[in-house]
Design a protein around this motif. Structure first.
Motif, PDB file in Angstrom:
ATOM      1  N   GLN A   8       0.823  -1.156   0.166  1.00  0.00           N
ATOM      2  CA  GLN A   8       0.048   0.122  -0.152  1.00  0.00           C
ATOM      3  C   GLN A   8       0.800   1.170   0.142  1.00  0.00           C
ATOM      4  OE1 GLN A   8      -2.993   0.238   2.924  1.00  0.00           O
ATOM      5  NE2 GLN A   8      -3.614   2.006   2.411  1.00  0.00           N
ATOM      6  N   GLU A   9       1.892   1.375   0.844  1.00  0.00           N
ATOM      7  CA  GLU A   9       2.814   2.333   1.011  1.00  0.00           C
ATOM      8  C   GLU A   9       3.536   2.617  -0.437  1.00  0.00           C
ATOM      9  OE1 GLU A   9       4.243   5.969   2.004  1.00  0.00           O
ATOM     10  OE2 GLU A   9       2.911   4.481   3.043  1.00  0.00           O
ATOM     11  N   VAL A  10       3.785   1.390  -1.035  1.00  0.00           N
ATOM     12  CA  VAL A  10       4.485   1.784  -2.336  1.00  0.00           C
ATOM     13  C   VAL A  10       3.472   2.066  -3.643  1.00  0.00           C
ATOM     14  CG1 VAL A  10       5.274   0.286  -4.138  1.00  0.00           C
ATOM     15  CG2 VAL A  10       6.112  -0.227  -2.001  1.00  0.00           C
ATOM     16  N   GLN A  11       2.343   1.978  -3.324  1.00  0.00           N
ATOM     17  CA  GLN A  11       1.259   2.361  -4.531  1.00  0.00           C
ATOM     18  C   GLN A  11       1.177   3.680  -4.157  1.00  0.00           C
ATOM     19  OE1 GLN A  11      -1.981  -0.246  -3.895  1.00  0.00           O
ATOM     20  NE2 GLN A  11      -1.156  -1.868  -5.189  1.00  0.00           N
ATOM     21  N   ILE A  12       1.048   4.301  -2.870  1.00  0.00           N
ATOM     22  CA  ILE A  12       0.798   5.702  -2.361  1.00  0.00           C
ATOM     23  C   ILE A  12       2.118   6.429  -3.151  1.00  0.00           C
ATOM     24  CG2 ILE A  12       0.766   7.434  -0.576  1.00  0.00           C
ATOM     25  CD1 ILE A  12      -0.872   5.031   1.057  1.00  0.00           C
ATOM     26  N   ARG A  13       3.130   5.917  -2.971  1.00  0.00           N
ATOM     27  CA  ARG A  13       4.404   6.682  -3.508  1.00  0.00           C
ATOM     28  C   ARG A  13       4.439   6.588  -4.798  1.00  0.00           C
ATOM     29  NH1 ARG A  13       7.436  10.787  -2.978  1.00  0.00           N
ATOM     30  NH2 ARG A  13       9.625  10.302  -3.722  1.00  0.00           N
ATOM     31  N   ILE A  14       3.903   5.605  -5.737  1.00  0.00           N
ATOM     32  CA  ILE A  14       4.069   5.572  -7.094  1.00  0.00           C
ATOM     33  C   ILE A  14       2.868   6.800  -7.539  1.00  0.00           C
ATOM     34  CG2 ILE A  14       3.391   4.373  -9.021  1.00  0.00           C
ATOM     35  CD1 ILE A  14       4.398   1.816  -7.709  1.00  0.00           C
ATOM     36  N   VAL A  15       1.639   6.723  -6.985  1.00  0.00           N
ATOM     37  CA  VAL A  15       0.756   7.609  -7.389  1.00  0.00           C
ATOM     38  C   VAL A  15       1.184   9.155  -6.897  1.00  0.00           C
ATOM     39  CG1 VAL A  15      -1.686   8.627  -7.057  1.00  0.00           C
ATOM     40  CG2 VAL A  15      -1.069   6.073  -6.915  1.00  0.00           C
ATOM     41  N   GLU A  16       1.816   9.249  -6.043  1.00  0.00           N
ATOM     42  CA  GLU A  16       2.534  10.812  -5.598  1.00  0.00           C
ATOM     43  C   GLU A  16       3.619  11.096  -6.742  1.00  0.00           C
ATOM     44  OE1 GLU A  16       4.559  13.210  -1.888  1.00  0.00           O
ATOM     45  OE2 GLU A  16       4.188  10.745  -1.738  1.00  0.00           O
ATOM     46  N   MET A  17       4.455  10.028  -7.266  1.00  0.00           N
ATOM     47  CA  MET A  17       5.410  10.311  -8.166  1.00  0.00           C
ATOM     48  C   MET A  17       4.807  10.689  -9.433  1.00  0.00           C
ATOM     49  SD  MET A  17       8.141   7.289  -7.267  1.00  0.00           S
ATOM     50  CE  MET A  17       9.106   7.625  -8.685  1.00  0.00           C
ATOM     51  N   GLN A  65      -5.168   1.095  -7.303  1.00  0.00           N
ATOM     52  CA  GLN A  65      -5.457  -0.171  -6.750  1.00  0.00           C
ATOM     53  C   GLN A  65      -6.308  -1.141  -7.561  1.00  0.00           C
ATOM     54  OE1 GLN A  65      -6.531   0.847  -2.837  1.00  0.00           O
ATOM     55  NE2 GLN A  65      -4.379   0.891  -2.109  1.00  0.00           N
ATOM     56  N   ILE A  66      -7.362  -0.525  -8.336  1.00  0.00           N
ATOM     57  CA  ILE A  66      -8.413  -1.294  -9.012  1.00  0.00           C
ATOM     58  C   ILE A  66      -7.604  -1.684 -10.229  1.00  0.00           C
ATOM     59  CG2 ILE A  66     -10.440  -1.171 -10.349  1.00  0.00           C
ATOM     60  CD1 ILE A  66     -11.539   0.763  -8.285  1.00  0.00           C
ATOM     61  N   ALA A  67      -6.897  -0.758 -10.884  1.00  0.00           N
ATOM     62  CA  ALA A  67      -5.901  -1.208 -12.191  1.00  0.00           C
ATOM     63  C   ALA A  67      -5.027  -2.517 -11.625  1.00  0.00           C
ATOM     64  CB  ALA A  67      -5.301  -0.141 -12.445  1.00  0.00           C
ATOM     65  N   TYR A  68      -4.417  -2.080 -10.725  1.00  0.00           N
ATOM     66  CA  TYR A  68      -3.375  -3.105 -10.165  1.00  0.00           C
ATOM     67  C   TYR A  68      -3.959  -4.333  -9.804  1.00  0.00           C
ATOM     68  CZ  TYR A  68      -0.110  -5.646  -7.084  1.00  0.00           C
ATOM     69  OH  TYR A  68       0.670  -6.342  -6.542  1.00  0.00           O
ATOM     70  N   SER A  69      -5.181  -4.399  -9.362  1.00  0.00           N
ATOM     71  CA  SER A  69      -5.978  -5.753  -9.088  1.00  0.00           C
ATOM     72  C   SER A  69      -6.611  -6.427 -10.259  1.00  0.00           C
ATOM     73  CB  SER A  69      -7.316  -5.479  -8.266  1.00  0.00           C
ATOM     74  OG  SER A  69      -6.872  -4.778  -6.934  1.00  0.00           O
ATOM     75  N   LEU A  70      -7.111  -5.597 -11.391  1.00  0.00           N
ATOM     76  CA  LEU A  70      -7.335  -6.283 -12.536  1.00  0.00           C
ATOM     77  C   LEU A  70      -6.278  -6.808 -13.205  1.00  0.00           C
ATOM     78  CD1 LEU A  70     -10.081  -3.786 -13.797  1.00  0.00           C
ATOM     79  CD2 LEU A  70     -10.453  -5.855 -13.186  1.00  0.00           C
TER      80      LEU A  70
END
Length: 214
Positions: free
Chosen positions: A131-140, A153-158
């Motif tokens: 979750q922290e990695v995904q937050i950091r990616i979106v922030e970047m 997260q939805i795109a990642y799950s799909l």
């Protein structure tokens, strides 16, 4: 000096593994493929090899060395030519279960697999702080910190689901190509190892019986 008359040939290839209903005799047609004279085929295919007993268990090894003498009793002058493996495993199957498969059992297994897989993925993500990695990616990517990047997260799950479909080369009953899936390969190797173990065990039992009867 060569003889003008050559013995008719019987080409025999034993099957790898066969299933025979419980209480049924094992005939040559059950365990082997034959190439020979047309008039010899039916008598050979109807040749009785063994009558399974309760003490034999549900797996019986049929060796070519026990098949050839029976063929020679029927056709003493035949030229027997073995092809391929010299043994086959006969599995004695019990009576088939009547009726359709249980829907409740299917749903139970499906739920166990679904939630088991979900828990495995979630535990893995927790271990690597996904979750922290995904937050950091979106922030970047956006320049703004979002504590709940649901779209990502939805795109990642799909993507996980699509990746598993491509990896296993299977969606319900449809396969994308003729290549075996990783699961099919593992099941094939598992069955091959089981067959080899059964063969070794049966030969060990035969050796003990010979030593005991000596």
């Amino acid at each position: 000096m060569n003889s003008d008359h050559t013995a008719p040939a019987i080409y025999i290839q034993l099957k790898n593994r066969v299933t025979v209903p419980k209480g049924q005799s094992v005939l040559l047609r059950d365990v082997a493929y034959l190439i020979t004279r047309q008039e010899w085929r039916e008598p050979l295919y109807s040749l009785l090899l063994l009558q399974p007993r309760e003490s034999d268990g549900n797996l019986i090894l049929v060796d070519l060395l026990t098949v050839i003498p029976k063929i020679q009793e029927l056709y003493p002058h035949a030229d027997i030519q073995p092809i391929g493996e010299g043994r086959t495993i006969v599995q004695i199957a019990g009576p088939a279960t009547a009726g359709k498969p249980s829907i409740a059992l299917f749903v139970l297994v499906w739920l166990l697999l679904f939630f088991g897989s979900a828990l495995t993925i979630m535990n893995f993500h927790a271990d690597v702080s996904m979750q922290e990695v995904q937050i950091r990616i979106v922030e970047m990517l956006t320049g703004h910190r979002d504590e709940h990047p649901y779209l990502f997260q939805i795109a990642y799950s799909l993507g996980i689901g699509l990746g598993m479909v491509i990896f296993f080369n299977h969606l319900f009953k449809k396969k994308w190509n003729e290549e075996p899936t990783p699961l099919e390969v593992e099941m094939f190797l598992y069955q091959k190892n089981i067959d080899q173990y059964v063969i070794n065990e049966e030969y060990r039992k035969m050796k003990r019986r010979r030593e005991g009867g000596a």
